[in-house]
Design a protein around this motif. Structure first.
Motif, PDB file in Angstrom:
ATOM      1  N   ASN A 340       0.817  -1.210   0.000  1.00 51.31           N
ATOM      2  CA  ASN A 340       0.000   0.000   0.000  1.00 51.31           C
ATOM      3  C   ASN A 340       0.850   1.259   0.000  1.00 51.31           C
ATOM      4  O   ASN A 340       0.512   2.246  -0.646  1.00 51.31           O
ATOM      5  N   LEU A 341       1.946   1.222   0.732  1.00 51.74           N
ATOM      6  CA  LEU A 341       2.859   2.360   0.725  1.00 51.74           C
ATOM      7  C   LEU A 341       3.409   2.595  -0.669  1.00 51.74           C
ATOM      8  O   LEU A 341       3.502   3.732  -1.147  1.00 51.74           O
ATOM      9  N   GLN A 342       3.769   1.516  -1.362  1.00 50.70           N
ATOM     10  CA  GLN A 342       4.296   1.636  -2.722  1.00 50.70           C
ATOM     11  C   GLN A 342       3.248   2.209  -3.665  1.00 50.70           C
ATOM     12  O   GLN A 342       3.553   3.024  -4.531  1.00 50.70           O
ATOM     13  N   GLU A 343       1.998   1.805  -3.475  1.00 49.72           N
ATOM     14  CA  GLU A 343       0.928   2.333  -4.320  1.00 49.72           C
ATOM     15  C   GLU A 343       0.737   3.832  -4.106  1.00 49.72           C
ATOM     16  O   GLU A 343       0.331   4.553  -5.008  1.00 49.72           O
ATOM     17  N   LEU A 344       1.037   4.287  -2.896  1.00 51.82           N
ATOM     18  CA  LEU A 344       0.967   5.719  -2.607  1.00 51.82           C
ATOM     19  C   LEU A 344       2.221   6.452  -3.072  1.00 51.82           C
ATOM     20  O   LEU A 344       2.300   7.676  -2.973  1.00 51.82           O
ATOM     21  N   GLY A 345       3.215   5.717  -3.558  1.00 47.24           N
ATOM     22  CA  GLY A 345       4.462   6.325  -4.009  1.00 47.24           C
ATOM     23  C   GLY A 345       5.330   6.790  -2.870  1.00 47.24           C
ATOM     24  O   GLY A 345       6.116   7.719  -3.001  1.00 47.24           O
ATOM     25  N   LEU A 346       5.184   6.142  -1.698  1.00 49.05           N
ATOM     26  CA  LEU A 346       5.872   6.610  -0.493  1.00 49.05           C
ATOM     27  C   LEU A 346       6.856   5.576   0.004  1.00 49.05           C
ATOM     28  O   LEU A 346       6.549   4.389   0.074  1.00 49.05           O
ATOM     29  N   THR A 347       8.071   6.025   0.333  1.00 48.38           N
ATOM     30  CA  THR A 347       9.077   5.138   0.907  1.00 48.38           C
ATOM     31  C   THR A 347       9.366   5.593   2.333  1.00 48.38           C
ATOM     32  O   THR A 347       9.671   6.757   2.564  1.00 48.38           O
ATOM     33  N   LEU A 348       9.243   4.681   3.277  1.00 53.92           N
ATOM     34  CA  LEU A 348       9.553   4.986   4.671  1.00 53.92           C
ATOM     35  C   LEU A 348      10.779   4.188   5.106  1.00 53.92           C
ATOM     36  O   LEU A 348      11.025   3.096   4.599  1.00 53.92           O
ATOM     37  N   ASN A 349      11.528   4.753   6.054  1.00 53.79           N
ATOM     38  CA  ASN A 349      12.651   3.980   6.582  1.00 53.79           C
ATOM     39  C   ASN A 349      12.122   2.915   7.546  1.00 53.79           C
ATOM     40  O   ASN A 349      10.933   2.906   7.892  1.00 53.79           O
ATOM     41  N   ASP A 350      12.994   2.010   7.989  1.00 52.48           N
ATOM     42  CA  ASP A 350      12.557   0.865   8.785  1.00 52.48           C
ATOM     43  C   ASP A 350      11.865   1.284  10.082  1.00 52.48           C
ATOM     44  O   ASP A 350      10.870   0.692  10.499  1.00 52.48           O
ATOM     45  N   ASP A 351      12.402   2.325  10.718  1.00 54.11           N
ATOM     46  CA  ASP A 351      11.838   2.775  11.982  1.00 54.11           C
ATOM     47  C   ASP A 351      10.443   3.355  11.774  1.00 54.11           C
ATOM     48  O   ASP A 351       9.513   3.064  12.540  1.00 54.11           O
ATOM     49  N   GLU A 352      10.299   4.187  10.715  1.00 53.76           N
ATOM     50  CA  GLU A 352       8.989   4.773  10.431  1.00 53.76           C
ATOM     51  C   GLU A 352       7.986   3.694  10.039  1.00 53.76           C
ATOM     52  O   GLU A 352       6.824   3.724  10.457  1.00 53.76           O
ATOM     53  N   LEU A 353       8.443   2.725   9.231  1.00 56.71           N
ATOM     54  CA  LEU A 353       7.558   1.635   8.807  1.00 56.71           C
ATOM     55  C   LEU A 353       7.097   0.818  10.020  1.00 56.71           C
ATOM     56  O   LEU A 353       5.939   0.419  10.119  1.00 56.71           O
ATOM     57  N   LYS A 354       8.014   0.597  10.966  1.00 54.96           N
ATOM     58  CA  LYS A 354       7.671  -0.149  12.174  1.00 54.96           C
ATOM     59  C   LYS A 354       6.589   0.579  12.965  1.00 54.96           C
ATOM     60  O   LYS A 354       5.616  -0.019  13.435  1.00 54.96           O
ATOM     61  N   LYS A 355       6.754   1.912  13.089  1.00 55.39           N
ATOM     62  CA  LYS A 355       5.782   2.702  13.847  1.00 55.39           C
ATOM     63  C   LYS A 355       4.421   2.721  13.145  1.00 55.39           C
ATOM     64  O   LYS A 355       3.377   2.646  13.795  1.00 55.39           O
ATOM     65  N   VAL A 356       4.429   2.839  11.807  1.00 54.23           N
ATOM     66  CA  VAL A 356       3.167   2.809  11.056  1.00 54.23           C
ATOM     67  C   VAL A 356       2.488   1.457  11.231  1.00 54.23           C
ATOM     68  O   VAL A 356       1.278   1.369  11.447  1.00 54.23           O
ATOM     69  N   PRO A 376      -2.681   7.312   4.497  1.00 59.28           N
ATOM     70  CA  PRO A 376      -1.959   8.596   4.522  1.00 59.28           C
ATOM     71  C   PRO A 376      -2.105   9.341   5.836  1.00 59.28           C
ATOM     72  O   PRO A 376      -1.183  10.026   6.276  1.00 59.28           O
ATOM     73  N   TYR A 377      -3.265   9.202   6.501  1.00 60.36           N
ATOM     74  CA  TYR A 377      -3.483   9.887   7.777  1.00 60.36           C
ATOM     75  C   TYR A 377      -2.633   9.273   8.883  1.00 60.36           C
ATOM     76  O   TYR A 377      -2.101   9.976   9.742  1.00 60.36           O
ATOM     77  N   ILE A 378      -2.504   7.944   8.837  1.00 62.20           N
ATOM     78  CA  ILE A 378      -1.655   7.267   9.817  1.00 62.20           C
ATOM     79  C   ILE A 378      -0.197   7.676   9.615  1.00 62.20           C
ATOM     80  O   ILE A 378       0.518   7.999  10.561  1.00 62.20           O
ATOM     81  N   ILE A 379       0.248   7.690   8.353  1.00 61.67           N
ATOM     82  CA  ILE A 379       1.628   8.076   8.033  1.00 61.67           C
ATOM     83  C   ILE A 379       1.885   9.504   8.487  1.00 61.67           C
ATOM     84  O   ILE A 379       2.896   9.801   9.129  1.00 61.67           O
ATOM     85  N   SER A 380       0.958  10.413   8.158  1.00 65.78           N
ATOM     86  CA  SER A 380       1.119  11.819   8.531  1.00 65.78           C
ATOM     87  C   SER A 380       1.242  11.966  10.042  1.00 65.78           C
ATOM     88  O   SER A 380       2.098  12.687  10.548  1.00 65.78           O
TER      89      SER A 380
END
Length: 505
Positions: A340-356, A376-380
């Motif tokens: 889903n992140l890839q579909e949004l065109g968004l790359t997160l680092n491992d720490d951010e991905l873990k928190k999401v 997107p709201y969770i990521i923001s």
């Protein structure tokens, strides 16, 4: 006929951020800068105004560090001022290499705001350009209020352009600062200027006060402009700027002799992410990116679509990474997070991905499912929470609401390592929470900002009840600002928004 290529400069991160109540975090700015240049493939981005704040300086440093590594440094631009080199020093510290120098494009502004003669202004501008050259900084020049300058002091505008075309600059940027131009004027003014100065690159920067910005964009392009300044979702001061998605569609469909590099299929995902990061809602009927613009409601339309696509036009949703929908009205489990992140065109680092991931699991435990529209709201929320050094922690609270009794709250809060407990009643659970908080801050001799607006919503387009977003506007003596909280419970989301406010002030 050979296609003519024009540049698209996105100024969402600078002029778009001047939308009332909008402020990007450093993480959000970097994320969007990457998306705009790599995913959407705009030619240039304007990311900030010089001298705004330490936070803005760090945000630009983050972008220029990334851009230098990836070969985009010359595509990153910063608004600067004629200020005896202060902006240039800021540019150096930020690592930026292209300045968009703000100057006066009308005699009215020059006379009444700067109180200077044209020659005095030109001399100061020449000095800034020269100093920039010495520092390896390329210069573009904005002619603020150019549209009124052409209407009321054309001799001054041409005197100015005579001067600028002899300077070592790359582009002249012509803004309709107050959004007053008609399409007829835009076409005529640009035609006159391009014919008079055929060897100079001119950009058009449109505002939308009369809802004419896209028409003005079209006429500026037809008249020979070389670049356009646009913003995602038409964000910007007052009625906003010329919207990126609409301008791209108009150029591609009605001006076949013009070539642009923007990737249409990414417009929608970038639009949704900007909306999530800012809390700036996209109207459901906004062309190209609105939720309803590819939704047929009337039964006759659905019937016609199944019979030779009778209700289709050239704006096919697939062009923009969307699908046509048919609403059922009176007239007619969790997906892979990384995917889903890839579909949004968004790359997160491992720490951010873990928190999401942790946040989604937490929400999933409370509700049935989380949709991609929630993401997107969770990521923001996660990126925004990571940005600030937290000094205030709402550690615990008890919210009570009983029939016949006033709602009450008992609160435990830590402020810079010191813990306080207070209880209070109120007209509702959140009001009781705020009253308890006021007691704590009164003991500390501090004053809380005034709550001036409170809005609650679920993420637009979401078909789950996993998330509730509370957007609170606060007022201090200096300014108004907005914080957002995200949770499955409305009161808890408001408390999270309040905790962010406490850390900001």
């Amino acid at each position: 006929m050979k296609a003519r290529t024009i540049e698209i400069m996105d100024t969402t991160l600078r002029d778009g951020e001047q939308t009332s109540g909008v402020s990007f975090s450093a993480s959000e700015k970097l994320t969007l800068a990457k998306l705009l240049l790599e995913e959407l493939q705009v030619d240039r981005i304007e990311v900030a105004s010089a001298r705004v704040s330490e936070g803005e300086l760090q945000a630009v440093k983050n972008i220029t560090d990334w851009a230098a590594t990836e070969g985009y440094l010359s595509n990153v631009e910063v608004l600067t001022f004629v200020d005896n080199g202060v902006s240039l020093k800021w540019m150096q510290e930020a690592g930026a290499k292209v300045q968009n120098l703000l100057t006066k494009g009308s005699l009215n502004h020059l006379t009444h705001q700067l109180k200077k003669t044209p020659q005095q202004h030109f001399t100061e501008i020449e000095n800034v350009i020269s100093e920039g050259q010495k520092l390896g900084i390329e210069t573009n020049v904005y002619l603020e209020d150019w549209s009124n300058g052409m209407r009321n002091s054309k001799d001054y505008v041409f005197q100015f352009l005579d001067f600028l075309t002899k300077q070592p600059i790359k582009r002249v940027l012509l803004p309709d600062t107050l959004g007053v131009l008609t399409h007829t004027e835009t076409g005529a003014f640009f035609k006159e200027i391009v014919q008079k100065y055929p060897n100079t690159h001119f950009d058009f920067h449109g505002h939308n006060d009369y809802d004419l910005s896209v028409a003005n964009v079209m006429e500026a392009v037809k008249a020979g402009c070389h670049g356009l300044h646009l913003t995602v979702n038409g964000m910007g001061e007052r009625a906003g700027n010329a919207p990126l998605a609409s301008a791209v569609a108009v150029i591609n469909d009605f001006l076949p002799e013009i070539k642009i590099g923007v990737k249409e299929s990414s417009l929608y995902k970038v639009s949704k992410l900007v909306s999530a990061f800012t809390g700036f809602s996209i109207p459901d009927n906004k062309p190209i990116v609105g939720d309803n613009v590819f939704t047929q409601t009337a039964g006759i339309h659905a019937d016609g679509d199944s019979k030779k696509n009778l209700y289709f036009n050239d704006l096919l949703p697939e062009r923009f990474g969307r699908k046509r929908k048919y609403a059922l009205g009176k007239t007619s489990g969790k997906a892979n997070i990384q995917k889903n992140l890839q579909e949004l065109g968004l790359t997160l680092n491992d720490d951010e991905l873990k928190k999401v991931t942790e946040r989604i699991i937490e929400l999933g435990d409370k509700k049935e499912r989380v949709t991609k529209d929630d993401l997107p709201y969770i990521i923001s929320d996660v990126l925004d929470s990571n940005l600030r050094q937290q000094k205030v922690f709402v550690k615990s609270y008890v919210l009570t609401h009983s029939k016949g009794l006033k709602p009450s709250t008992t609160l435990s809060i830590e402020i810079e390592g010191k813990t306080y407990e207070e209880s209070s009643q109120g007209d509702g659970q959140f009001d009781a929470f705020i009253n308890a908080l006021k007691k704590v801050y009164k003991k500390e001799g501090r004053e809380l900002p005034k709550l001036v607006d409170y809005a609650v919503r679920i993420p637009p387009g979401s078909n789950s009840d996993a998330l509730c977003e509370t957007i609170i506007t606060w007022q201090t003596k200096e300014k108004d600002f907005t914080t957002r909280g995200l949770d499955s419970d409305q009161t808890v989301s408001a408390i999270k928004a309040t905790e962010k406010m406490l850390n900001l002030v």
